[in-house]
Design an enzyme around this catalytic site. Structure first.
Site, PDB file in Angstrom:
ATOM      1  N   TYR A 171      -4.853 -14.795  14.249  1.00  0.00           N
ATOM      2  CA  TYR A 171      -3.617 -14.708  13.453  1.00  0.00           C
ATOM      3  C   TYR A 171      -3.122 -16.119  13.120  1.00  0.00           C
ATOM      4  O   TYR A 171      -2.850 -16.446  11.954  1.00  0.00           O
ATOM      5  CB  TYR A 171      -2.532 -13.906  14.176  1.00  0.00           C
ATOM      6  CG  TYR A 171      -1.234 -13.891  13.398  1.00  0.00           C
ATOM      7  CD1 TYR A 171      -1.158 -13.228  12.175  1.00  0.00           C
ATOM      8  CD2 TYR A 171      -0.116 -14.599  13.842  1.00  0.00           C
ATOM      9  CE1 TYR A 171       0.016 -13.245  11.421  1.00  0.00           C
ATOM     10  CE2 TYR A 171       1.065 -14.611  13.102  1.00  0.00           C
ATOM     11  CZ  TYR A 171       1.122 -13.935  11.893  1.00  0.00           C
ATOM     12  OH  TYR A 171       2.273 -13.961  11.143  1.00  0.00           O
ATOM     13  N   ARG A 228       0.832  -1.216   0.000  1.00  0.00           N
ATOM     14  CA  ARG A 228       0.000   0.000   0.000  1.00  0.00           C
ATOM     15  C   ARG A 228       0.857   1.253   0.000  1.00  0.00           C
ATOM     16  O   ARG A 228       0.510   2.244  -0.610  1.00  0.00           O
ATOM     17  CB  ARG A 228      -0.933  -0.018   1.213  1.00  0.00           C
ATOM     18  CG  ARG A 228      -2.005  -1.093   1.145  1.00  0.00           C
ATOM     19  CD  ARG A 228      -2.664  -1.282   2.480  1.00  0.00           C
ATOM     20  NE  ARG A 228      -1.689  -1.674   3.505  1.00  0.00           N
ATOM     21  CZ  ARG A 228      -1.967  -1.860   4.774  1.00  0.00           C
ATOM     22  NH1 ARG A 228      -3.189  -1.685   5.217  1.00  0.00           N
ATOM     23  NH2 ARG A 228      -1.020  -2.227   5.618  1.00  0.00           N
ATOM     24  N   ARG A 229       2.008   1.228   0.679  1.00  0.00           N
ATOM     25  CA  ARG A 229       2.825   2.458   0.819  1.00  0.00           C
ATOM     26  C   ARG A 229       3.730   2.622  -0.410  1.00  0.00           C
ATOM     27  O   ARG A 229       4.855   2.128  -0.445  1.00  0.00           O
ATOM     28  CB  ARG A 229       3.636   2.388   2.118  1.00  0.00           C
ATOM     29  CG  ARG A 229       2.779   2.566   3.369  1.00  0.00           C
ATOM     30  CD  ARG A 229       3.552   2.314   4.624  1.00  0.00           C
ATOM     31  NE  ARG A 229       3.984   0.918   4.738  1.00  0.00           N
ATOM     32  CZ  ARG A 229       4.799   0.449   5.684  1.00  0.00           C
ATOM     33  NH1 ARG A 229       5.282   1.273   6.597  1.00  0.00           N
ATOM     34  NH2 ARG A 229       5.119  -0.825   5.715  1.00  0.00           N
TER      35      ARG A 229
HETATM   36  N1  LIG Z   1       8.033 -10.856  11.644  1.00  0.00           N
HETATM   37  C1  LIG Z   1       7.662 -12.049  12.102  1.00  0.00           C
HETATM   38  O1  LIG Z   1       7.958 -12.428  13.265  1.00  0.00           O
HETATM   39  C2  LIG Z   1       6.921 -12.981  11.207  1.00  0.00           C
HETATM   40  C3  LIG Z   1       6.164 -12.547  10.128  1.00  0.00           C
HETATM   41  N2  LIG Z   1       5.486 -13.449   9.364  1.00  0.00           N
HETATM   42  C4  LIG Z   1       4.707 -13.042   8.208  1.00  0.00           C
HETATM   43  O2  LIG Z   1       5.599 -12.474   7.260  1.00  0.00           O
HETATM   44  C5  LIG Z   1       4.894 -11.600   6.394  1.00  0.00           C
HETATM   45  C6  LIG Z   1       5.650 -10.306   6.284  1.00  0.00           C
HETATM   46  O3  LIG Z   1       5.684  -9.695   7.547  1.00  0.00           O
HETATM   47  P1  LIG Z   1       6.923  -8.855   8.096  1.00  0.00           P
HETATM   48  O4  LIG Z   1       7.875  -8.575   7.025  1.00  0.00           O
HETATM   49  O5  LIG Z   1       7.407  -9.523   9.321  1.00  0.00           O
HETATM   50  O6  LIG Z   1       6.136  -7.553   8.589  1.00  0.00           O
HETATM   51  P2  LIG Z   1       6.150  -6.047   8.061  1.00  0.00           P
HETATM   52  O7  LIG Z   1       5.076  -5.368   8.851  1.00  0.00           O
HETATM   53  O8  LIG Z   1       7.525  -5.505   8.134  1.00  0.00           O
HETATM   54  O9  LIG Z   1       5.708  -6.171   6.534  1.00  0.00           O
HETATM   55  C7  LIG Z   1       4.390  -6.473   6.181  1.00  0.00           C
HETATM   56  C8  LIG Z   1       4.187  -6.094   4.737  1.00  0.00           C
HETATM   57  O10 LIG Z   1       2.838  -6.430   4.379  1.00  0.00           O
HETATM   58  C9  LIG Z   1       2.264  -5.329   3.698  1.00  0.00           C
HETATM   59  N3  LIG Z   1       0.824  -5.301   3.879  1.00  0.00           N
HETATM   60  C10 LIG Z   1       0.111  -5.360   5.030  1.00  0.00           C
HETATM   61  N4  LIG Z   1      -1.198  -5.266   4.775  1.00  0.00           N
HETATM   62  C11 LIG Z   1      -1.320  -5.146   3.414  1.00  0.00           C
HETATM   63  C12 LIG Z   1      -2.414  -5.012   2.525  1.00  0.00           C
HETATM   64  N5  LIG Z   1      -3.687  -4.962   2.976  1.00  0.00           N
HETATM   65  N6  LIG Z   1      -2.164  -4.935   1.208  1.00  0.00           N
HETATM   66  C13 LIG Z   1      -0.902  -4.975   0.737  1.00  0.00           C
HETATM   67  N7  LIG Z   1       0.176  -5.088   1.525  1.00  0.00           N
HETATM   68  C14 LIG Z   1      -0.038  -5.175   2.855  1.00  0.00           C
HETATM   69  C15 LIG Z   1       2.951  -4.106   4.305  1.00  0.00           C
HETATM   70  O11 LIG Z   1       2.954  -3.030   3.365  1.00  0.00           O
HETATM   71  P3  LIG Z   1       2.048  -1.709   3.428  1.00  0.00           P
HETATM   72  O12 LIG Z   1       1.792  -1.402   4.870  1.00  0.00           O
HETATM   73  O13 LIG Z   1       2.880  -0.695   2.720  1.00  0.00           O
HETATM   74  O14 LIG Z   1       0.820  -2.098   2.665  1.00  0.00           O
HETATM   75  C16 LIG Z   1       4.367  -4.614   4.491  1.00  0.00           C
HETATM   76  O15 LIG Z   1       5.100  -4.434   3.313  1.00  0.00           O
HETATM   77  C17 LIG Z   1       3.489 -11.484   6.971  1.00  0.00           C
HETATM   78  O16 LIG Z   1       2.624 -12.320   6.241  1.00  0.00           O
HETATM   79  C18 LIG Z   1       3.654 -11.988   8.401  1.00  0.00           C
HETATM   80  O17 LIG Z   1       2.455 -12.510   8.901  1.00  0.00           O
HETATM   81  C19 LIG Z   1       5.551 -14.796   9.608  1.00  0.00           C
HETATM   82  C20 LIG Z   1       6.272 -15.261  10.651  1.00  0.00           C
HETATM   83  C21 LIG Z   1       7.039 -14.420  11.524  1.00  0.00           C
HETATM   84  O1  LIG Z   2       4.147 -14.986  12.635  1.00  0.00           O
HETATM   85  C1  LIG Z   2       4.806 -14.458  13.494  1.00  0.00           C
HETATM   86  C2  LIG Z   2       5.510 -15.175  14.513  1.00  0.00           C
HETATM   87  S1  LIG Z   2       4.623 -15.140  15.963  1.00  0.00           S
HETATM   88  O2  LIG Z   2       4.661 -13.749  16.508  1.00  0.00           O
HETATM   89  O3  LIG Z   2       3.234 -15.526  15.736  1.00  0.00           O
HETATM   90  O4  LIG Z   2       5.312 -16.068  16.873  1.00  0.00           O
END
Ligand SMILES: NC(=O)C1=CN([C@@H]2O[C@H](COP(=O)(O)OP(=O)(O)OC[C@H]3O[C@@H](n4cnc5c(N)ncnc54)[C@H](OP(=O)(O)O)[C@@H]3O)[C@@H](O)[C@H]2O)C=CC1
Ligand SMILES: O=CCS(=O)(=O)O
Length: 251
Positions: free
Chosen positions: A151, A34-35
């Site tokens: 989640y 989105r950003r």
């Molecule tokens: N960090 C962790 O501990 C873990 C994360 N994950 C998963 O990894 C993935 C990435 O997360 P992570 O990099 O950690 O988190 P971030 O918050 O750093 O990144 C999340 C990304 O998702 C995008 N996003 C969120 N909502 C939307 C939307 N409605 N449409 C389009 N883009 C969207 C955001 O972009 P913008 O806001 O610009 O739209 C951003 O680029 C997620 O699916 C998360 O659930 C899995 C396991 C562990």
């Molecule tokens: O997906 C993210 C890892 S945790 O916060 O659910 O452990």
């Protein structure tokens, strides 16, 4: 020039790290989130390494996803790798205190967003008999924890959807992988705790979480193994994280 990867959620965290890693290895990129300003900054950073197309896209909007994927410029129209990464957690309250709108946002993003992007890109992959869908699941899809309620359930969907896609795609060369990370330091906790930086930082204090580039390395690896090999899933944690014992309430 090179194969084409479309990454959702490329403005931050894992998605941005995947863009950097894939660019180093010659992939041309469609970066979505989105950003838009963050995507454009990343696009400028990678401009010397590869071709980049940025696309402001909210994965919750199924019509917008379909239109954006159908309207990709010709150079990017044949997507070889879809990284379904966009996602979020909101809140850590127990189910009886959770905010219903947060649950809806997680389902709309983590479940429906993955469905919409997959449905938009997959037909082209099947028609070309070439392609790879990498979903970013989570350890939360396999292992329950207090406050993980919806989640974790959305990531359980991602896990089983990935397996069922493989079942549907048998007989094609299209690959599907679910990557299931544990705790990693990104904007994830700032989003989960709605901008409460102290709460977000406490998630990582005193430990060494995974880094976004650790996940990007795995994405690059699963996409680089020989075409006959399908890595079904990868569960990965920091050495500072492991499972807990089963809980017992004693009065
Ligand atoms: N960090 C962790 O501990 C873990 C994360 N994950 C998963 O990894 C993935 C990435 O997360 P992570 O990099 O950690 O988190 P971030 O918050 O750093 O990144 C999340 C990304 O998702 C995008 N996003 C969120 N909502 C939307 C939307 N409605 N449409 C389009 N883009 C969207 C955001 O972009 P913008 O806001 O610009 O739209 C951003 O680029 C997620 O699916 C998360 O659930 C899995 C396991 C562990
Ligand atoms: O997906 C993210 C890892 S945790 O916060 O659910 O452990």
């Amino acid at each position: 020039m090179g194969k084409c990867a479309l990454i959702t959620g490329a403005s931050s965290g894992f998605g941005a790290a995947c863009a950097r890693a894939l660019a180093e290895h010659g992939w041309k990129l469609v970066l979505t989130a989105r950003r838009e300003e963050k995507l454009q900054a990343l696009g400028r950073e990678l401009a010397g390494k590869t071709r980049v197309h940025t696309l402001a896209l909210d994965v919750r909007d199924g019509d917008a996803v379909a239109a954006a994927c159908a309207g990709l410029p010709q150079e990017y129209a044949e997507v070889d790798l879809l990284v379904n990464n966009a996602g979020l957690a909101l809140g850590l309250e127990p189910a009886h205190q959770a905010v219903l709108q947060d649950w809806e946002t997680m389902v709309d993003t983590n479940v429906k967003g993955v469905m919409y992007c997959t449905r938009a890109i997959l037909p082209g992959m099947v028609a070309r008999n070439r392609g790879h869908i990498v979903n970013i699941g989570s350890v939360a899809g396999s292992w329950p924890y207090p406050g993980g309620n919806v989640y974790g359930a959305t990531k359980a969907f991602v896990q089983q959807f990935s397996r069922n896609l493989r079942a549907d795609l048998l007989g094609t060369a299209v690959r599907v992988t679910n990557i299931e990370p544990g705790m990693a330091e990104t904007e994830f906790s700032q989003v989960r705790f709605k901008g409460d930086d102290d709460k977000a930082q406490r998630v990582y204090t005193g430990s060494e979480p995974l880094r976004p580039e650790d996940i990007a390395d795995i994405v690059l690896w699963v996409a680089s193994v020989p075409a006959r090999v399908n890595i079904n899933s990868v569960e990965v944690m920091s050495v500072h994280q492991a499972w807990g014992p089963l809980a017992v309430h004693r009065s």
